[in-house]
Design a protein around this motif. Sequence first.
Motif, PDB file in Angstrom:
ATOM      1  N   UNK A  47       0.802  -1.229   0.000  1.00  0.00           N
ATOM      2  CA  UNK A  47       0.000   0.000   0.000  1.00  0.00           C
ATOM      3  C   UNK A  47       0.834   1.277   0.000  1.00  0.00           C
ATOM      4  N   UNK A  48       1.847   1.404   0.868  1.00  0.00           N
ATOM      5  CA  UNK A  48       2.614   2.655   0.849  1.00  0.00           C
ATOM      6  C   UNK A  48       3.262   2.932  -0.512  1.00  0.00           C
ATOM      7  N   UNK A  49       3.860   1.904  -1.116  1.00  0.00           N
ATOM      8  CA  UNK A  49       4.488   2.090  -2.430  1.00  0.00           C
ATOM      9  C   UNK A  49       3.459   2.455  -3.491  1.00  0.00           C
ATOM     10  N   UNK A  50       2.273   1.906  -3.389  1.00  0.00           N
ATOM     11  CA  UNK A  50       1.225   2.220  -4.351  1.00  0.00           C
ATOM     12  C   UNK A  50       0.787   3.677  -4.210  1.00  0.00           C
ATOM     13  N   UNK A  51       0.661   4.150  -2.979  1.00  0.00           N
ATOM     14  CA  UNK A  51       0.338   5.574  -2.762  1.00  0.00           C
ATOM     15  C   UNK A  51       1.439   6.471  -3.325  1.00  0.00           C
ATOM     16  N   UNK A  52       2.687   6.067  -3.160  1.00  0.00           N
ATOM     17  CA  UNK A  52       3.793   6.865  -3.699  1.00  0.00           C
ATOM     18  C   UNK A  52       3.754   6.889  -5.225  1.00  0.00           C
ATOM     19  N   UNK A  53       3.432   5.773  -5.835  1.00  0.00           N
ATOM     20  CA  UNK A  53       3.323   5.732  -7.296  1.00  0.00           C
ATOM     21  C   UNK A  53       2.205   6.655  -7.772  1.00  0.00           C
ATOM     22  N   UNK A  54       1.092   6.659  -7.062  1.00  0.00           N
ATOM     23  CA  UNK A  54      -0.009   7.570  -7.414  1.00  0.00           C
ATOM     24  C   UNK A  54       0.480   9.011  -7.322  1.00  0.00           C
ATOM     25  N   UNK A  55       1.167   9.351  -6.247  1.00  0.00           N
ATOM     26  CA  UNK A  55       1.694  10.698  -6.092  1.00  0.00           C
ATOM     27  C   UNK A  55       2.669  11.069  -7.194  1.00  0.00           C
ATOM     28  N   UNK A  56       3.553  10.146  -7.548  1.00  0.00           N
ATOM     29  CA  UNK A  56       4.519  10.415  -8.616  1.00  0.00           C
ATOM     30  C   UNK A  56       3.820  10.646  -9.955  1.00  0.00           C
TER      31      UNK A  56
END
Length: 113
Positions: A47-56
């Motif tokens: 989940x954290x990495x997925x949120x970061x990908x969305x932000x990027x």
Amino acid sequence: MGRVAAQAQCLKILADVARLRGRPLDGLAHARRALVLLGRTDETVSRPDTHLTIGDCLRDLGRPEEARRSYPYGLTDARTTRTTEHARTALAELDAAGTGAADQRTGAGPLAT
């Protein structure tokens, strides 16, 4: 890892690849789908990495205010130093670009899961 979690992981990887190939809108769609799938599982590592990908992806699309709402999830749920540093660096870059006050980092995320 269950079937749904595996599908979410594949979508997250597709999101990263699409973004790196200059297609952040496709990456955003894949990452958001991955986050919805992760919300249906007990798997929390991705989940954290997925949120970061969305932000990027949102940053690449020129939507820094929306991106700002995704990065705190990477900090809150981070399980690795790399994830934490990614989120902190992204937020610092948004601050340096003058995209809003630091207190705007809190609030609703891009999706309810």
